[in-house]
Write a protein that holds these residues in place. Structure first.
Motif, short mmCIF file in Angstrom:
data_model
loop_
_atom_site.label_atom_id
_atom_site.label_comp_id
_atom_site.label_asym_id
_atom_site.label_seq_id
_atom_site.Cartn_x
_atom_site.Cartn_y
_atom_site.Cartn_z
N UNK A 16 43.75 78.18 101.38
CA UNK A 16 44.54 77.93 100.13
C UNK A 16 46.37 78.04 100.81
N UNK A 17 46.67 78.89 101.46
CA UNK A 17 48.11 79.18 101.85
C UNK A 17 48.39 77.96 102.80
N UNK A 18 47.73 77.72 103.78
CA UNK A 18 47.75 76.58 104.53
C UNK A 18 47.85 75.25 103.84
N UNK A 47 51.15 70.55 101.85
CA UNK A 47 51.38 70.00 100.62
C UNK A 47 53.14 69.79 100.44
N UNK A 48 53.66 71.07 100.53
CA UNK A 48 55.22 71.13 100.42
C UNK A 48 56.01 70.28 101.47
N UNK A 49 55.50 70.42 102.73
CA UNK A 49 56.12 69.70 103.72
C UNK A 49 56.25 68.29 103.57
N UNK A 50 54.71 67.83 103.94
CA UNK A 50 54.56 66.31 103.90
C UNK A 50 53.97 65.55 102.73
N UNK A 51 53.72 66.23 101.54
CA UNK A 51 53.24 65.75 100.41
C UNK A 51 51.89 65.57 100.32
N UNK A 52 51.04 66.44 101.12
CA UNK A 52 49.73 66.09 101.56
C UNK A 52 48.64 66.37 100.27
N UNK A 53 47.86 65.52 99.74
CA UNK A 53 47.00 65.49 98.78
C UNK A 53 45.87 66.51 99.24
N UNK A 54 45.11 66.96 98.22
CA UNK A 54 44.04 68.17 98.33
C UNK A 54 43.02 67.46 99.59
N UNK A 55 42.94 66.16 99.36
CA UNK A 55 41.63 65.59 100.15
C UNK A 55 42.33 65.64 101.63
N UNK A 56 43.72 65.60 101.89
CA UNK A 56 44.12 65.71 103.29
C UNK A 56 44.51 66.96 103.56
N UNK A 57 44.69 67.88 102.61
CA UNK A 57 44.66 69.03 103.37
C UNK A 57 43.47 69.72 103.74
N UNK A 58 42.22 69.10 103.08
CA UNK A 58 40.89 69.69 103.32
C UNK A 58 40.48 69.11 104.74
N UNK A 59 40.76 67.69 104.75
CA UNK A 59 40.77 66.96 106.38
C UNK A 59 41.30 68.00 107.27
N UNK A 60 42.35 68.28 107.37
CA UNK A 60 43.27 68.91 108.36
C UNK A 60 42.79 70.27 108.65
N UNK A 116 56.94 74.33 109.69
CA UNK A 116 56.16 75.62 109.02
C UNK A 116 54.66 75.62 109.33
N UNK A 117 54.04 74.40 109.04
CA UNK A 117 52.84 74.50 109.38
C UNK A 117 52.26 74.52 110.97
N UNK A 118 53.11 74.05 111.83
CA UNK A 118 53.03 74.25 113.12
C UNK A 118 53.16 75.68 113.52
N UNK A 119 54.18 76.46 113.11
CA UNK A 119 54.32 78.01 113.39
C UNK A 119 53.10 78.62 112.98
N UNK A 120 52.55 78.28 111.74
CA UNK A 120 51.31 79.05 111.20
C UNK A 120 50.45 78.97 112.13
N UNK A 121 50.16 77.80 113.01
CA UNK A 121 49.13 77.78 114.12
C UNK A 121 49.22 79.19 114.93
N UNK A 167 45.74 60.01 102.94
CA UNK A 167 47.03 60.43 103.39
C UNK A 167 48.11 59.25 103.25
N UNK A 168 47.95 58.57 102.25
CA UNK A 168 48.91 57.40 101.87
C UNK A 168 48.79 56.57 103.35
#
Length: 481
Positions: A84-86, A91-104, A181-186, A281-282
């Motif tokens: 959920x957090x990731x 979403x906040x950094x690149x505008x990822x939709x739920x589908x793209x969040x799940x794919x990632x 921010x997403x890359x730091x999370x890794x 992802x557009x």
């Protein structure tokens, strides 16, 4: 993979960042709010990071494959728990939709698990002969630099470092300024999983310091491997810098994926696969379906089906029921708008979409796209797909190969043998029969040809990219005097 940017586009993209002293803030592409804040390193700090990675390499390379695998599997489990957090961060950094969040998230977890399996299968290969014994070892290469793009933050960020770590290397992830921010999370997740300090290092920076940081890292004497995922324009520069130090380089670059739809295809399924491949992802994926080559005999029927799929994909805020999110910047939307306008002026016909609203653009289908149009030749990297009509198989293959790129492709036909024969004629690193162009698996060799780069991520092929082969021989059979 981001396409080359003009000076004006780069200036507009920089407006999505604010540098405050030693921090860089990324702004949400949809509403301009602060998405993340990260350290803004310069070349000197990046070189210190590389030196620390070299010190950590000595002990990490001596760890057993089983120990490395256990850490990677724990990281996969932690990522699953933190979905959920990731997802919200993407979403906040690149505008990822739920589908793209799940794919990632699914891909990143799979990457970690696949790397763990590799870590446990690095045994020496015996090559016996009559006079003695030979062993071929795979040894960790040293410090591996991964440079990952913004469009698939977790999937491609993890891919840049997971196999390197599995093989016993220390790793540096040069984060994208757009999704830092997403890359730091890794790094945070792998640290929480038990990865020792400085074995993985995340380097973040302000947009205007990207080149100096990359040059500092690639030129550092301890860095022995470089992998880069991004545009062909930048990839050439990375390859030049790596070559000056005789450093092996893995390049996963721009694509212009083509789907062939033959007259005997299941048109409804093909239209659904085309919409998925073109608009997930557009369309901001190197494997996105950029061109669809359709047999003349069924072109009108297929286009009507694709139009229905595309018209259901409206862009906007998710709370308004939209299925497409924002493009990464207004500059990206303006570029697509220019390309559509130019194609129409040359005779292409807009079937649907194409209207820009800030960073939002609905799914767009363009028919009668021909050579000479930018839509025909350039990587689109947005929610636009170009349709080319072909009168024969030979013409379809000719159009498919009329491209500087060769990353991935697809063919739709009920005759699998026919499709397989055509697959072998397409200049691309992969071809998928009755499937989308956008398929990624960490257990398969993923990469391209021509301007789409060289080398392969995934599966056993990736071992060549992240290890050195060492031949050890004895003059008598092992175990004997």
């Amino acid at each position: 993979m981001a396409p080359p940017r003009s000076a004006a586009a780069a200036k507009r993209q920089a407006a999505a960042h604010v540098v405050l002293g030693e921090e860089c803030l990324r702004l949400n592409p949809a509403d301009g709010t602060i998405a993340s804040r990260v350290p803004a390193l310069r070349a000197a700090e990046a070189r210190k990071v590389a030196s620390r990675a070299a010190l950590a390499f000595a002990s990490w390379s001596r760890e057993s494959g089983a120990a490395r695998a256990a850490i990677l599997r724990r990281a996969a489990a932690l990522m699953q728990q933190d979905r959920a957090r990731l997802g919200m961060l993407m979403r906040d950094e690149i505008g990822a939709t739920q589908a793209w969040q799940d794919f990632n998230l699914d891909q990143a977890i799979w990457q970690l698990e696949a790397a763990a399996t590799l870590a446990q299968n690095l045994s020496p290969e015996p090559v016996p002969d009559a006079g003695g014994h030979n062993l071929v070892f795979r040894e960790a290469a040293g410090v591996c630099l991964g440079i990952a793009p913004w469009n698939a933050p977790l999937a491609l960020g993890v891919r840049a470092v997971a196999t390197a770590l599995a093989c016993g290397n220390a790793a540096i992830l040069k984060a994208s300024e757009i999704c830092a921010g997403s890359h730091l999370a890794i790094g945070d997740i792998l640290s929480a999983a038990g990865l020792p300090p400085c074995v993985l290092n995340i380097v973040t920076h302000a947009p205007e310091h990207a080149e100096e940081v990359v040059e500092a890292l690639i030129s550092h004497e301890v860095v022995r491997r470089v992998n880069f995922t991004g545009s062909s324009r930048v990839g050439r520069r990375v390859a030049e810098m790596a070559a000056s130090g005789l450093k092996r380089c893995l390049l996963a670059l721009s694509g212009k994926a083509t789907m062939l739809v033959l007259e005997d295809a299941d048109l409804e399924a093909a239209a659904q696969a085309a919409a998925y491949g073109a608009f997930l992802n557009q369309g901001q994926v190197c494997m996105s379906t950029d061109r669809i080559i359709v047999a003349d005999a069924i072109a009108d029927r297929f286009i009507a089906l694709l139009q229905a799929e595309a018209e259901s994909l409206r862009a906007g805020p998710p709370e308004e029921g939209a299925r497409l999110g924002p493009l990464v910047s207004e500059a990206a939307a303006l570029r697509l708008e220019d390309m559509i306008r130019e194609a129409e002026a040359r005779g292409a016909r807009r079937i649907c979409g194409g209207a820009r609203r800030g960073t939002f653009m609905d799914a767009t289908v363009m028919d009668h796209v021909e050579p000479g149009m930018r839509l025909y030749s350039e990587e689109l990297f947005g929610p636009v797909v170009a349709i080319c009509r072909a009168a024969s198989e030979a013409e379809a293959i000719s159009i498919a190969n009329d491209s500087a790129y060769g990353l991935t492709s697809a063919i739709w036909s009920r005759d699998t043998a026919r499709a397989l024969a055509l697959c072998r004629q397409i200049d691309a690193g992969s071809c998928h029969i009755n499937a989308p162009t956008l398929i990624d698996r960490p257990d398969m060799p993923v990469g391209g040809v021509k301007d789409s780069g060289y080398g392969r991520f995934g599966g056993l092929a990736a071992l060549d990219e992240f290890t050195e082969l060492r031949w050890v021989s004895t003059s008598s059979p092992l175990g004997q005097p």
